[in-house]
Scaffold this motif. Sequence first.
Motif, PDB file in Angstrom:
ATOM      1  N   SER A 220       0.836  -1.202   0.000  1.00  4.99           N
ATOM      2  CA  SER A 220       0.000   0.000   0.000  1.00  4.99           C
ATOM      3  C   SER A 220       0.869   1.249   0.000  1.00  4.99           C
ATOM      4  N   VAL A 221       0.332   2.312  -0.588  1.00 10.49           N
ATOM      5  CA  VAL A 221       0.975   3.621  -0.566  1.00 10.49           C
ATOM      6  C   VAL A 221      -0.059   4.584  -0.006  1.00 10.49           C
ATOM      7  N   THR A 222       0.006   4.810   1.293  1.00 11.80           N
ATOM      8  CA  THR A 222      -1.011   5.588   1.992  1.00 11.80           C
ATOM      9  C   THR A 222      -0.376   6.434   3.087  1.00 11.80           C
ATOM     10  N   LYS A 223      -1.188   7.320   3.680  1.00 15.53           N
ATOM     11  CA  LYS A 223      -0.690   8.141   4.788  1.00 15.53           C
ATOM     12  C   LYS A 223      -0.516   7.324   6.053  1.00 15.53           C
ATOM     13  N   ALA A 224      -1.503   6.499   6.361  1.00 18.52           N
ATOM     14  CA  ALA A 224      -1.463   5.711   7.601  1.00 18.52           C
ATOM     15  C   ALA A 224      -1.010   4.290   7.310  1.00 18.52           C
ATOM     16  N   VAL A 225      -0.310   3.712   8.270  1.00 19.04           N
ATOM     17  CA  VAL A 225       0.125   2.326   8.140  1.00 19.04           C
ATOM     18  C   VAL A 225      -1.094   1.419   8.273  1.00 19.04           C
ATOM     19  N   PRO A 226      -1.369   0.550   7.297  1.00 20.11           N
ATOM     20  CA  PRO A 226      -2.546  -0.327   7.375  1.00 20.11           C
ATOM     21  C   PRO A 226      -2.356  -1.436   8.390  1.00 20.11           C
ATOM     22  N   ALA A 227      -3.429  -2.152   8.650  1.00 18.19           N
ATOM     23  CA  ALA A 227      -3.394  -3.228   9.639  1.00 18.19           C
ATOM     24  C   ALA A 227      -2.426  -4.335   9.244  1.00 18.19           C
ATOM     25  N   ALA A 228      -2.173  -4.476   7.940  1.00 19.97           N
ATOM     26  CA  ALA A 228      -1.289  -5.544   7.486  1.00 19.97           C
ATOM     27  C   ALA A 228       0.127  -5.375   8.009  1.00 19.97           C
ATOM     28  N   GLY A 229       0.534  -4.137   8.299  1.00 15.24           N
ATOM     29  CA  GLY A 229       1.856  -3.926   8.874  1.00 15.24           C
ATOM     30  C   GLY A 229       2.751  -3.049   8.030  1.00 15.24           C
ATOM     31  N   ALA A 230       3.810  -2.555   8.678  1.00 19.11           N
ATOM     32  CA  ALA A 230       4.723  -1.606   8.048  1.00 19.11           C
ATOM     33  C   ALA A 230       5.530  -2.230   6.922  1.00 19.11           C
ATOM     34  N   GLU A 231       5.723  -3.547   6.946  1.00 18.54           N
ATOM     35  CA  GLU A 231       6.535  -4.178   5.900  1.00 18.54           C
ATOM     36  C   GLU A 231       5.850  -4.150   4.534  1.00 18.54           C
ATOM     37  N   TYR A 232       4.561  -3.800   4.531  1.00 20.15           N
ATOM     38  CA  TYR A 232       3.813  -3.710   3.274  1.00 20.15           C
ATOM     39  C   TYR A 232       3.445  -2.263   2.937  1.00 20.15           C
ATOM     40  N   HIS A 233       4.006  -1.308   3.660  1.00 20.27           N
ATOM     41  CA  HIS A 233       3.538   0.069   3.551  1.00 20.27           C
ATOM     42  C   HIS A 233       4.632   1.037   3.132  1.00 20.27           C
ATOM     43  N   VAL A 234       4.282   1.938   2.187  1.00 18.79           N
ATOM     44  CA  VAL A 234       5.153   3.035   1.776  1.00 18.79           C
ATOM     45  C   VAL A 234       4.407   4.333   2.057  1.00 18.79           C
ATOM     46  N   ASP A 235       5.089   5.278   2.699  1.00 16.28           N
ATOM     47  CA  ASP A 235       4.450   6.549   3.047  1.00 16.28           C
ATOM     48  C   ASP A 235       3.996   7.314   1.808  1.00 16.28           C
ATOM     49  N   ALA A 236       2.831   7.954   1.929  1.00 22.22           N
ATOM     50  CA  ALA A 236       2.290   8.767   0.840  1.00 22.22           C
ATOM     51  C   ALA A 236       3.165   9.985   0.588  1.00 22.22           C
ATOM     52  N   LEU A 237       3.082  10.520  -0.612  1.00 19.40           N
ATOM     53  CA  LEU A 237       3.782  11.753  -0.959  1.00 19.40           C
ATOM     54  C   LEU A 237       3.049  12.930  -0.318  1.00 19.40           C
ATOM     55  N   ALA A 238       3.764  13.794   0.380  1.00 22.41           N
ATOM     56  CA  ALA A 238       3.145  14.935   1.042  1.00 22.41           C
ATOM     57  C   ALA A 238       2.534  15.891   0.029  1.00 22.41           C
ATOM     58  N   GLY A 239       1.261  16.221   0.216  1.00 25.55           N
ATOM     59  CA  GLY A 239       0.584  17.180  -0.638  1.00 25.55           C
ATOM     60  C   GLY A 239       0.249  16.681  -2.024  1.00 25.55           C
ATOM     61  N   ALA A 240       0.372  15.384  -2.250  1.00 26.89           N
ATOM     62  CA  ALA A 240       0.115  14.812  -3.588  1.00 26.89           C
ATOM     63  C   ALA A 240      -0.818  13.618  -3.454  1.00 26.89           C
ATOM     64  N   THR A 241      -2.014  13.881  -2.982  1.00 25.83           N
ATOM     65  CA  THR A 241      -2.969  12.811  -2.694  1.00 25.83           C
ATOM     66  C   THR A 241      -3.299  11.985  -3.936  1.00 25.83           C
ATOM     67  N   LEU A 242      -3.591  12.646  -5.043  1.00 24.63           N
ATOM     68  CA  LEU A 242      -4.015  11.926  -6.242  1.00 24.63           C
ATOM     69  C   LEU A 242      -2.860  11.180  -6.904  1.00 24.63           C
TER      70      LEU A 242
END
Length: 272
Positions: A220-242
């Motif tokens: 996932s590429v989102t602002k918040a870390v999903p329930a699946a865990g940080a190993e599957y998560h990349v922080d969203a780009l600041a100010g670039a939601t779309l």
Amino acid sequence: MADENKTQNPPQGFIRRFLAQPPDSVSKTIFIAVAVCLVASMIVSAAAVALRPTQAINALKDKQINILQVAGIYDPDQNVVEAFAAFEPKVLELATGSFSDRFDPASFNDRAAADDPETSVALTDDPAGIGRQGKFVTVYLLRDDAGAIDKVILPLHGYGLWSTLYGFIALEENGNDIFGLQFYEHAETPGLGAEVDNPRWKALWNGKKLADESGELQISVTKAVPAAGAEYHVDALAGATLTTAGVHNLVNFWMGEAGYKPFLEKLKAGDV
């Protein structure tokens, strides 16, 4: 008398009448403007045709550099063509996850194939916003000294905010661990969506995983870390939601059933 006047003032042709007009006349001004535009357009067209082979070579070199970079082996002091020879290009049939000998990898054009109805399919479920998807794509294998697969480089693309982003994702030999992701072509907003090019953001992808132990896609590429865990998560780009949503969607699309999943399953099983 009339004949004498005709002799003294013979009728002038169009060109002579035109040349006899004042330099600032409307007709002369329009003529000069049109003539300059025509000459300039011919010069630009000729230059574009003459430079087309050079542009194609530069585009290919840039693409090869990006593949070298995403695989972590780019050396600016090394000849790009020589370094790129380490990769083994293969044309992959997405539906089967198998390599195809129908096309020559050296000349196969992924984008042209995606536009050709014979080698592509129109998408109804299209989270990546690409319209049509090629049935075949060129992937790149990087082998270690023993000949075993070390990394696979997979092309992907999808729509962001203003443009289609074209890039590559590098996976480890297990087909699940991400080594890197980067884009080589896009038109996102400088300072916002264009931060997909920021080395700090690209570095966040290294070591992330695509799917959990059950094979369920979790990246996932989102602002918040999903329930699946940080190993599957990349922080969203600041100010670039779309743009962030576009990257999330395109990565999940290409890593899923409609994309590389059949190939990745074979890779994990050692059948590649």
